[in-house]
Structures are given as structure tokens and as C-alpha cells.
Design an enzyme around this catalytic site. Structure first.
Site, short mmCIF file in Angstrom:
data_model
loop_
_atom_site.label_atom_id
_atom_site.label_comp_id
_atom_site.label_asym_id
_atom_site.label_seq_id
_atom_site.Cartn_x
_atom_site.Cartn_y
_atom_site.Cartn_z
N GLY A 75 20.43 5.81 41.13
CA GLY A 75 21.66 6.34 40.57
C GLY A 75 22.88 5.44 40.67
O GLY A 75 24.01 5.93 40.65
N ASN A 119 23.92 3.45 38.37
CA ASN A 119 24.63 3.62 37.08
C ASN A 119 25.37 4.95 37.05
O ASN A 119 26.48 5.03 36.54
CB ASN A 119 23.66 3.52 35.90
CG ASN A 119 23.40 2.08 35.50
OD1 ASN A 119 24.26 1.41 34.93
ND2 ASN A 119 22.22 1.58 35.81
N LYS A 165 11.40 9.82 32.58
CA LYS A 165 10.58 10.64 31.68
C LYS A 165 10.90 10.28 30.23
O LYS A 165 12.05 9.96 29.90
CB LYS A 165 10.89 12.13 31.90
CG LYS A 165 10.42 12.64 33.23
CD LYS A 165 8.93 12.92 33.20
CE LYS A 165 8.43 13.50 34.49
NZ LYS A 165 7.72 12.61 35.39
N ILE A 166 9.88 10.38 29.38
CA ILE A 166 10.11 10.12 27.95
C ILE A 166 10.39 11.45 27.27
O ILE A 166 9.58 12.38 27.36
CB ILE A 166 8.91 9.40 27.33
CG1 ILE A 166 8.80 8.00 27.97
CG2 ILE A 166 9.07 9.27 25.81
CD1 ILE A 166 7.59 7.21 27.55
N LEU A 167 11.54 11.54 26.62
CA LEU A 167 11.93 12.81 25.98
C LEU A 167 11.18 12.97 24.67
O LEU A 167 10.92 12.00 23.95
CB LEU A 167 13.45 12.81 25.75
CG LEU A 167 14.29 12.76 27.04
CD1 LEU A 167 15.74 12.41 26.74
CD2 LEU A 167 14.19 14.08 27.80
N ASN A 180 20.94 5.30 26.20
CA ASN A 180 20.11 4.82 27.31
C ASN A 180 20.54 3.40 27.66
O ASN A 180 21.00 2.66 26.80
CB ASN A 180 18.63 4.81 26.90
CG ASN A 180 17.73 4.33 28.03
OD1 ASN A 180 17.94 4.69 29.20
ND2 ASN A 180 16.72 3.54 27.70
N HIS A 204 18.98 -0.10 29.19
CA HIS A 204 17.68 -0.73 29.46
C HIS A 204 17.92 -2.15 29.98
O HIS A 204 18.75 -2.89 29.43
CB HIS A 204 16.85 -0.78 28.17
CG HIS A 204 15.48 -1.30 28.39
ND1 HIS A 204 14.48 -0.53 28.97
CD2 HIS A 204 14.94 -2.52 28.17
CE1 HIS A 204 13.39 -1.27 29.08
NE2 HIS A 204 13.64 -2.47 28.60
C1 GRF Z 1 18.50 0.26 35.64
O1 GRF Z 1 18.07 -1.08 35.72
C2 GRF Z 1 18.40 0.76 34.22
O2 GRF Z 1 18.64 -0.20 33.26
C3 GRF Z 1 16.97 1.22 34.12
O3 GRF Z 1 16.70 1.77 35.39
C4 GRF Z 1 17.56 1.19 36.38
C5 GRF Z 1 18.27 2.33 37.04
O4 GRF Z 1 19.05 1.92 38.13
N1 GRF Z 1 16.77 2.10 33.01
P1 GRF Z 1 20.00 2.96 38.86
O5 GRF Z 1 19.16 4.18 39.23
O6 GRF Z 1 21.10 3.33 37.92
O7 GRF Z 1 20.51 2.25 40.08
#
Ligand code: GRF
Length: 198
Positions: free
Chosen positions: A19, A21, A95-97, A111, A113
């Protein structure tokens, strides 16, 4: 709640893990000029470390059991519509929605990535990038459509790979840039949708 004359967009963040992000998006949402208000956090894992952030900030959160995907998705759709969620930010959500879910929030799901899409869709990106001796990697914020990691790209950041980098150091470097990119991409996305202006 208003930002620049616009109502702040009710936002939900979906997580499965650390978490970082989410933590960063909460910080962003709390800034005066942010266009979003994080109203809800969803996790498919009850032990997701990132759940400490909604707890800390008194944000409503819920853990959903995905063992029956279509059933749980219908429940989530109901819950999100009730909360008038207009933007969903996937942030390390594993999970894939389903197509049905995505249709219900068409052009409302973003999203992040950890690669320069369209390269390296899917999991274990950093490992594959290192194994392929790439000189650059990066991160991408895109709109979620029915195909995995394939929706319209909102913003990307290119990152140079050093000879000394391994997949762990790369993951750290990319994550740092993700935290800069996601808020910028949200602003850009909402400006494109005419839900916000600078
Ligand atoms: C990030 O690298 C994001 O791009 C990917 O999963 C990771 C999540 O990191 N989809 P965090 O849980 O936000 O620390």
C-alpha cells in the site's frame, strides 16, 4: 468538498499488499488542491499491510473474499454505487476484474503498472526486465479495460537501468517514481474528462 470550483471526485483505492501507492494517494488527496477525496479502501487480503493507512486516516475500508468472484463483484458494485464512487484507483491490486465489473465503471478505473507498457504486462516485471538486459524500464498509469494492462495510457515515466541494478533495487527505484506519477496521472485523467482544471 470542493477543489478549484469542482466537487472532489469520490475515489476508492483497491489494494492487495504494502500500500505504498495508497499511502501516497491519501497524502495527495489531503492536499488542498487535490481533485480527489478517498472515500473507501478495498482489499482482497485481510492481512494486506496497506490496510494500516485507511485505519490511520479514518477512511472507510473493507476486505472482500474473492472465492466466488462474480458474487463478490456484484456486492462491491452495489457498495461502490451506494458510496457514489466515481473513480477507482488500482494500486497493487492483484485480482483481475471481470468485463462486467469494468463495464459498470467504464472509463472510471485507473491502474499503475511497474513497466513501460505495452512492454512487460502481468506479474514479475522487474525480474523479466533484468533478465532481458533492458537499458530502460519505467512505470505507467493507464485506464483499465477488459484486456490485462492494455487500456489507454495516461502517463508514463521512463527510468534508466544501471549495470549494478538488480530486480530489488529496480523495484525500489520504480516505486519511487510511481509515487510521483500516479497523482499527476489522476489530475491529467480528470482534466481530460473535464472533471477538473488547474
Ligand atoms: C507497484 O509496483 C504497482 O505498480 C504494482 O504493484 C506494486 C504495488 O506497490 N501494480 P504498493 O502496494 O503500492 O507499495
Amino acid at each position: 468538498m470542493k477543489s478549484n470550483g469542482f466537487n472532489k471526485i469520490n475515489t476508492a483505492v483497491f489494494i492487495s499488499g504494502n500500500g505504498s501507492n495508497l499511502k501516497n494517494l491519501i497524502k495527495f488527496s489531503l492536499s488542498k488542491k487535490s481533485p480527489i477525496n478517498i472515500k473507501f479502501v478495498l482489499s482482497d487480503k485481510k492481512n494486506a499491510k496497506g490496510l494500516r493507512f485507511p485505519k490511520l486516516h479514518n477512511i472507510n475500508y473493507k476486505i472482500y473474499n474473492f472465492s466466488d468472484k462474480s458474487k463478490v463483484e456484484n456486492k462491491i458494485i452495489k457498495d461502490l454505487k451506494k458510496k457514489q464512487i466515481k473513480l477507482i484507483c488500482l494500486a497493487g491490486f492483484l485480482k483481475i476484474l471481470s468485463k462486467n465489473f469494468i463495464k459498470k465503471f467504464k472509463n472510471e478505473i485507473l491502474n499503475i503498472h511497474p513497466s513501460l507498457l505495452p512492454k512487460y504486462k502481468g506479474l514479475n516485471t522487474h525480474k523479466r526486465v533484468i533478465e532481458n538486459n533492458e537499458k530502460y524500464t519505467g512505470c505507467t498509469v493507464h485506464v483499465v479495460n477488459a484486456k490485462l494492462d492494455s487500456g489507454k495510457i495516461i502517463l508514463q515515466k521512463k527510468i534508466k537501468i544501471n549495470k549494478k541494478d538488480n530486480y530489488k533495487s529496480l523495484a525500489k527505484k520504480v516505486l519511487k517514481q510511481e509515487h510521483v506519477l500516479y497523482p499527476r496521472a489522476i489530475k491529467k485523467f480528470l482534466i481530460l474528462k473535464k472533471k477538473f482544471y488547474l
